[in-house]
Design a protein around this motif. Structure first.
Motif, short mmCIF file in Angstrom:
data_model
loop_
_atom_site.label_atom_id
_atom_site.label_comp_id
_atom_site.label_asym_id
_atom_site.label_seq_id
_atom_site.Cartn_x
_atom_site.Cartn_y
_atom_site.Cartn_z
N THR A 7 0.91 -1.10 -0.08
CA THR A 7 0.03 -0.18 0.05
C THR A 7 0.97 1.29 -0.11
N VAL A 8 0.34 2.38 -0.36
CA VAL A 8 1.19 3.68 -0.34
C VAL A 8 0.72 4.46 0.73
N ASN B 176 0.19 6.20 4.29
CA ASN B 176 0.94 6.31 5.52
C ASN B 176 0.11 7.06 6.53
N ASP C 135 -5.95 8.56 1.05
CA ASP C 135 -4.70 7.55 0.88
C ASP C 135 -3.83 7.54 2.10
#
Length: 103
Positions: free
Chosen positions: A9-10, A12, A75
């Motif tokens: 996954t990107v 954070n 995200d």
């Protein structure tokens, strides 16, 4: 043999969520210190307790703002913004309660 579990996954942690939790923790510590000093002085604490208390309330309001903004980010993980929302919301509720009881 057990398969390894990997997350690709990107996402954070939200920076606003981290700031919110830090501001909430700081406001909780300041509020606890303010209440402790007021208790030791039998409720006769004056400005030197009121000013840090007001600062803690402002920090909590800023933390609440950052937590709300952090939940709107895309995200990112939303755990820290929600934790910050709960901490800062409880501190602000405590200040509203202190104000109502002191009125």
């Amino acid at each position: 043999m057990k398969k390894g579990r990997y997350k690709f996954t990107v996402r954070n942690q939200s920076r606003r969520g981290i700031i919110s939790v830090l501001l909430g923790a700081l406001s909780v510590l300041m509020t606890a210190g303010m209440v402790a000093v007021a208790y030791m002085r039998s409720g006769q604490a004056e400005r030197f307790v009121a000013i840090p208390g007001f600062a803690a309330m402002l920090l909590s309001a800023a933390g609440l703002y950052y937590s709300i903004r952090g939940t709107m980010e895309e995200d990112v993980y939303h755990l820290l913004p929600w934790i910050g929302f709960l901490i800062n919301g409880m501190v602000l509720a405590a200040y509203v309660l202190i104000y109502i009881l002191g009125w």
